[in-house]
Design an enzyme around this catalytic site. Structure first.
Site, mmCIF file in Angstrom:
data_model
loop_
_atom_site.group_PDB
_atom_site.id
_atom_site.type_symbol
_atom_site.label_atom_id
_atom_site.label_comp_id
_atom_site.label_asym_id
_atom_site.label_seq_id
_atom_site.Cartn_x
_atom_site.Cartn_y
_atom_site.Cartn_z
ATOM 1 N N GLY A 6 -48.194 -7.868 -9.491
ATOM 2 C CA GLY A 6 -48.583 -6.826 -8.553
ATOM 3 C C GLY A 6 -49.996 -6.986 -8.037
ATOM 4 N N SER A 7 -50.183 -7.133 -6.731
ATOM 5 C CA SER A 7 -51.511 -7.449 -6.217
ATOM 6 C C SER A 7 -51.539 -7.346 -4.695
ATOM 7 C CB SER A 7 -51.905 -8.853 -6.664
ATOM 8 O OG SER A 7 -50.810 -9.745 -6.497
ATOM 9 N N ARG A 8 -52.594 -7.936 -4.089
ATOM 10 C CA ARG A 8 -52.773 -7.815 -2.644
ATOM 11 C C ARG A 8 -53.533 -9.018 -2.103
ATOM 12 N NH1 ARG A 8 -55.848 -2.608 0.007
ATOM 13 N NH2 ARG A 8 -56.832 -3.655 1.772
#
Length: 232
Positions: A189-191
């Site tokens: 989960g990240s960006r």
């Protein structure tokens, strides 16, 4: 088509960074199954999910130096003009930023948006806020790359999220890159934020799904017709 190619088209490979996690989940499944047999099946499901998370599929990437390709699978969470992070040394003038949020079900292998050469890599420690929040770009742990392209320097920033606690970067300063080439991975989960110089026009909207190595997120110059693509 050979049998080997047919199998490759059906089975998506797991990135090597995921091998220890997949192996760990499988061993834990065996141990739990020895204690209580139904737990083996629960562990096996988690093992398969882990392999799915670390999947590393091939993509068909457009070969056009005027196009910027999505560096990540996920949802476009922002398209706006903002000042780039200071550590990238891209100046203080606002740049077009396209942000892509990856949830735990997205492929987390990151790719280069454009062809070019890496001129700077800057890591910054920080918090682990929900990566979908706008303030995550400023406060979260991140790793930034500056890539010199035909149209000037672009910034690519890997941002850790609420669950993600490990940013991996596969490339080095002065290394040449092709569009769609693998540059890193963020676990769980990240960006990704991409900063573009003047002349870039966004080709995506907030809420749109993007596919790493394939979706065009920005373009320099007037829109063109079909382009040549290659596997990446």
């Amino acid at each position: 088509m050979s049998l080997l190619n047919s199998v490759r088209n059906v089975i998506v490979p797991v990135h090597k960074e995921g091998y220890p996690f997949v192996a760990g989940f499988f061993v834990a499944s065996l141990v739990l199954g020895w204690v209580f047999k139904p737990l083996f099946w629960i562990g096996l499901i988690l093992t398969l999910w882990c392999a799915y998370f670390f999947r590393d599929p091939e993509r068909m990437t457009a070969q056009d130096d005027d196009l910027a390709i999505s560096p990540a699978d996920g949802k476009v969470s922002g398209v706006q003009m903002v000042t780039p992070p200071a550590e990238l040394n891209l100046g203080t003038e606002p740049m077009l930023r396209v942000s892509i949020f990856m949830n735990v079900f997205d492929c987390h292998v990151n790719r280069s948006p454009m062809r070019g050469r890496i001129t700077n890599i800057a890591y910054r420690q920080g918090s682990f806020l929900n990566a979908e929040l706008d303030k995550a770009s400023e406060q979260n742990e991140r790793n930034g790359l500056v890539i010199e392209t035909k149209h000037g320097e672009i910034g690519v920033v890997q941002i850790a999220g609420l669950v993600a606690r490990r940013i991996l970067c596969f490339v080095n300063v002065n290394e040449p890159l092709d569009a769609g080439e693998r540059i890193g991975l963020i676990r769980f989960g990240s960006r990704l934020d991409v900063f573009f110089p003047a002349g870039a026009e966004p080709r995506v909207a907030v809420g749109q799904r993007a596919i790493a190595g394939e979706t065009i997120i920005a373009e320099f110059g007037s829109p063109k017709g079909p382009t040549v693509s290659r596997r990446s």
